[in-house]
Design a protein around this motif. Structure first.
Motif, PDB file in Angstrom:
ATOM      1  N   LYS A  98       0.825  -1.186  -0.085  1.00  0.00           N
ATOM      2  CA  LYS A  98      -0.072   0.085  -0.032  1.00  0.00           C
ATOM      3  C   LYS A  98       0.780   1.284   0.130  1.00  0.00           C
ATOM      4  O   LYS A  98       2.166   1.273   0.422  1.00  0.00           O
ATOM      5  CB  LYS A  98      -0.738  -0.109   1.366  1.00  0.00           C
ATOM      6  CG  LYS A  98      -1.911   1.208   1.369  1.00  0.00           C
ATOM      7  CD  LYS A  98      -2.788   0.813   2.885  1.00  0.00           C
ATOM      8  CE  LYS A  98      -3.966   1.711   2.864  1.00  0.00           C
ATOM      9  NZ  LYS A  98      -3.629   3.040   2.535  1.00  0.00           N
ATOM     10  N   THR A 111      -9.304  -6.978  -3.826  1.00  0.00           N
ATOM     11  CA  THR A 111     -10.803  -6.552  -4.203  1.00  0.00           C
ATOM     12  C   THR A 111     -11.327  -6.234  -2.769  1.00  0.00           C
ATOM     13  O   THR A 111     -10.895  -6.737  -1.747  1.00  0.00           O
ATOM     14  CB  THR A 111     -11.648  -7.714  -4.874  1.00  0.00           C
ATOM     15  OG1 THR A 111     -11.660  -8.720  -4.095  1.00  0.00           O
ATOM     16  CG2 THR A 111     -10.962  -8.059  -6.184  1.00  0.00           C
ATOM     17  N   ASP A 112     -12.431  -5.436  -2.675  1.00  0.00           N
ATOM     18  CA  ASP A 112     -12.893  -5.186  -1.474  1.00  0.00           C
ATOM     19  C   ASP A 112     -13.557  -6.580  -0.743  1.00  0.00           C
ATOM     20  O   ASP A 112     -13.613  -6.707   0.540  1.00  0.00           O
ATOM     21  CB  ASP A 112     -14.311  -4.328  -1.469  1.00  0.00           C
ATOM     22  CG  ASP A 112     -13.889  -3.071  -2.017  1.00  0.00           C
ATOM     23  OD1 ASP A 112     -12.688  -2.687  -1.657  1.00  0.00           O
ATOM     24  OD2 ASP A 112     -14.756  -2.177  -2.543  1.00  0.00           O
ATOM     25  N   PHE A 165      -2.394  -3.327  -3.110  1.00  0.00           N
ATOM     26  CA  PHE A 165      -2.073  -4.294  -4.195  1.00  0.00           C
ATOM     27  C   PHE A 165      -1.705  -5.582  -3.382  1.00  0.00           C
ATOM     28  O   PHE A 165      -1.062  -5.680  -2.387  1.00  0.00           O
ATOM     29  CB  PHE A 165      -0.940  -3.989  -4.980  1.00  0.00           C
ATOM     30  CG  PHE A 165      -1.298  -2.750  -5.915  1.00  0.00           C
ATOM     31  CD1 PHE A 165      -1.755  -2.992  -7.158  1.00  0.00           C
ATOM     32  CD2 PHE A 165      -1.047  -1.355  -5.431  1.00  0.00           C
ATOM     33  CE1 PHE A 165      -2.293  -1.675  -7.870  1.00  0.00           C
ATOM     34  CE2 PHE A 165      -1.473  -0.483  -6.132  1.00  0.00           C
ATOM     35  CZ  PHE A 165      -1.875  -0.412  -7.404  1.00  0.00           C
ATOM     36  N   VAL A 200       0.716  -0.394 -10.407  1.00  0.00           N
ATOM     37  CA  VAL A 200      -0.716   0.283 -11.281  1.00  0.00           C
ATOM     38  C   VAL A 200      -0.215  -0.408 -12.844  1.00  0.00           C
ATOM     39  O   VAL A 200      -1.471  -0.763 -13.348  1.00  0.00           O
ATOM     40  CB  VAL A 200      -0.569   1.688 -11.410  1.00  0.00           C
ATOM     41  CG1 VAL A 200      -1.685   2.260 -12.281  1.00  0.00           C
ATOM     42  CG2 VAL A 200      -0.900   2.208  -9.804  1.00  0.00           C
ATOM     43  N   ASP A 210      -1.285  -4.089 -12.851  1.00  0.00           N
ATOM     44  CA  ASP A 210      -2.567  -4.311 -12.681  1.00  0.00           C
ATOM     45  C   ASP A 210      -3.504  -3.821 -13.907  1.00  0.00           C
ATOM     46  O   ASP A 210      -4.372  -4.578 -14.503  1.00  0.00           O
ATOM     47  CB  ASP A 210      -3.194  -3.527 -11.694  1.00  0.00           C
ATOM     48  CG  ASP A 210      -4.617  -3.766 -11.363  1.00  0.00           C
ATOM     49  OD1 ASP A 210      -4.937  -4.817 -10.931  1.00  0.00           O
ATOM     50  OD2 ASP A 210      -5.476  -2.488 -11.316  1.00  0.00           O
ATOM     51  N   TYR A 269       4.919   2.580  -6.976  1.00  0.00           N
ATOM     52  CA  TYR A 269       3.595   2.574  -7.186  1.00  0.00           C
ATOM     53  C   TYR A 269       3.211   2.460  -8.507  1.00  0.00           C
ATOM     54  O   TYR A 269       2.066   1.572  -9.129  1.00  0.00           O
ATOM     55  CB  TYR A 269       2.926   3.879  -6.477  1.00  0.00           C
ATOM     56  CG  TYR A 269       1.487   3.904  -6.611  1.00  0.00           C
ATOM     57  CD1 TYR A 269       0.714   3.548  -5.578  1.00  0.00           C
ATOM     58  CD2 TYR A 269       0.801   4.601  -7.706  1.00  0.00           C
ATOM     59  CE1 TYR A 269      -0.546   3.518  -5.652  1.00  0.00           C
ATOM     60  CE2 TYR A 269      -0.532   4.869  -7.497  1.00  0.00           C
ATOM     61  CZ  TYR A 269      -1.217   4.023  -6.874  1.00  0.00           C
ATOM     62  OH  TYR A 269      -2.714   4.139  -6.823  1.00  0.00           O
ATOM     63  N   ARG A 297      -4.717  -5.306  -7.872  1.00  0.00           N
ATOM     64  CA  ARG A 297      -5.257  -4.805  -6.893  1.00  0.00           C
ATOM     65  C   ARG A 297      -6.261  -5.716  -6.166  1.00  0.00           C
ATOM     66  O   ARG A 297      -6.701  -6.632  -6.351  1.00  0.00           O
ATOM     67  CB  ARG A 297      -6.282  -3.600  -7.303  1.00  0.00           C
ATOM     68  CG  ARG A 297      -5.599  -2.534  -8.075  1.00  0.00           C
ATOM     69  CD  ARG A 297      -6.650  -1.594  -8.746  1.00  0.00           C
ATOM     70  NE  ARG A 297      -6.022  -0.760  -9.643  1.00  0.00           N
ATOM     71  CZ  ARG A 297      -5.582   0.501  -9.597  1.00  0.00           C
ATOM     72  NH1 ARG A 297      -5.794   1.218  -8.407  1.00  0.00           N
ATOM     73  NH2 ARG A 297      -4.926   0.986 -10.787  1.00  0.00           N
ATOM     74  N   ASN A 301      -5.680   7.786  -5.163  1.00  0.00           N
ATOM     75  CA  ASN A 301      -6.148   7.073  -4.133  1.00  0.00           C
ATOM     76  C   ASN A 301      -5.304   6.278  -3.149  1.00  0.00           C
ATOM     77  O   ASN A 301      -4.819   5.072  -3.550  1.00  0.00           O
ATOM     78  CB  ASN A 301      -6.988   5.977  -4.967  1.00  0.00           C
ATOM     79  CG  ASN A 301      -7.965   5.000  -4.049  1.00  0.00           C
ATOM     80  OD1 ASN A 301      -7.872   5.175  -2.782  1.00  0.00           O
ATOM     81  ND2 ASN A 301      -8.575   4.148  -4.534  1.00  0.00           N
ATOM     82  N   ASP A 302      -5.261   6.775  -2.037  1.00  0.00           N
ATOM     83  CA  ASP A 302      -4.073   6.218  -1.289  1.00  0.00           C
ATOM     84  C   ASP A 302      -4.416   4.715  -0.285  1.00  0.00           C
ATOM     85  O   ASP A 302      -3.944   4.389   0.256  1.00  0.00           O
ATOM     86  CB  ASP A 302      -3.673   7.253  -0.134  1.00  0.00           C
ATOM     87  CG  ASP A 302      -2.884   8.393  -0.644  1.00  0.00           C
ATOM     88  OD1 ASP A 302      -2.086   8.010  -1.734  1.00  0.00           O
ATOM     89  OD2 ASP A 302      -2.629   9.185  -0.077  1.00  0.00           O
ATOM     90  N   SER A 303      -5.805   4.668  -0.638  1.00  0.00           N
ATOM     91  CA  SER A 303      -6.392   3.304   0.030  1.00  0.00           C
ATOM     92  C   SER A 303      -6.142   2.168  -0.841  1.00  0.00           C
ATOM     93  O   SER A 303      -6.428   0.987  -0.573  1.00  0.00           O
ATOM     94  CB  SER A 303      -8.011   3.454   0.224  1.00  0.00           C
ATOM     95  OG  SER A 303      -8.582   3.605  -0.969  1.00  0.00           O
ATOM     96  N   THR A 304      -5.598   2.309  -2.170  1.00  0.00           N
ATOM     97  CA  THR A 304      -5.460   0.973  -2.795  1.00  0.00           C
ATOM     98  C   THR A 304      -4.391   0.263  -2.269  1.00  0.00           C
ATOM     99  O   THR A 304      -3.325   0.618  -1.995  1.00  0.00           O
ATOM    100  CB  THR A 304      -5.173   1.549  -4.339  1.00  0.00           C
ATOM    101  OG1 THR A 304      -6.156   2.394  -5.169  1.00  0.00           O
ATOM    102  CG2 THR A 304      -4.772   0.346  -5.379  1.00  0.00           C
TER     103      THR A 304
END
Length: 88
Positions: free
Chosen positions: A23, A49-50, A37, A79, A82, A75, A47, A32-35
């Motif tokens: 993270k 998933t929720d 991996f 990305v 992904d 980072y 990424r 989006n700092d909440s992503t």
């Protein structure tokens, strides 16, 4: 009068062996700092998933990408992996 049934809590499943969570430590990377991996033991990077986040029993972040322009490549590489996976 009966009590409506309650939804049981979602079962927790073990985090896959060897899966590493990464993270950003902040700094607004990609907006989006909440992503988070996940890198699986077989090398697949994507990424998280929720649903995985909610179900895995261990969501401890293994590596925080430090803040600063000199670390943005880390980072950006995640990305890019992904996005390539989504495109295929």
């Amino acid at each position: 009068m009966t009590t409506p049934p309650t939804t049981p809590p979602r079962p927790k499943v073990p985090r896959p062996a060897g899966a590493l969570l990464t993270k950003s430590a902040g700094g607004g990377r990609g907006g989006n700092d909440s992503t988070v991996f996940v890198t699986f033991a077989d090398g697949l990077i994507r990424r998280l998933t929720d649903a995985e986040w909610a179900c895995w029993d261990d969501t401890t972040i293994d590596y925080y990408i430090p803040q600063g322009a000199q670390y943005d490549y880390q980072y950006n590489a995640l990305v890019a992996y992904d996005n390539a996976l989504k495109a295929s």
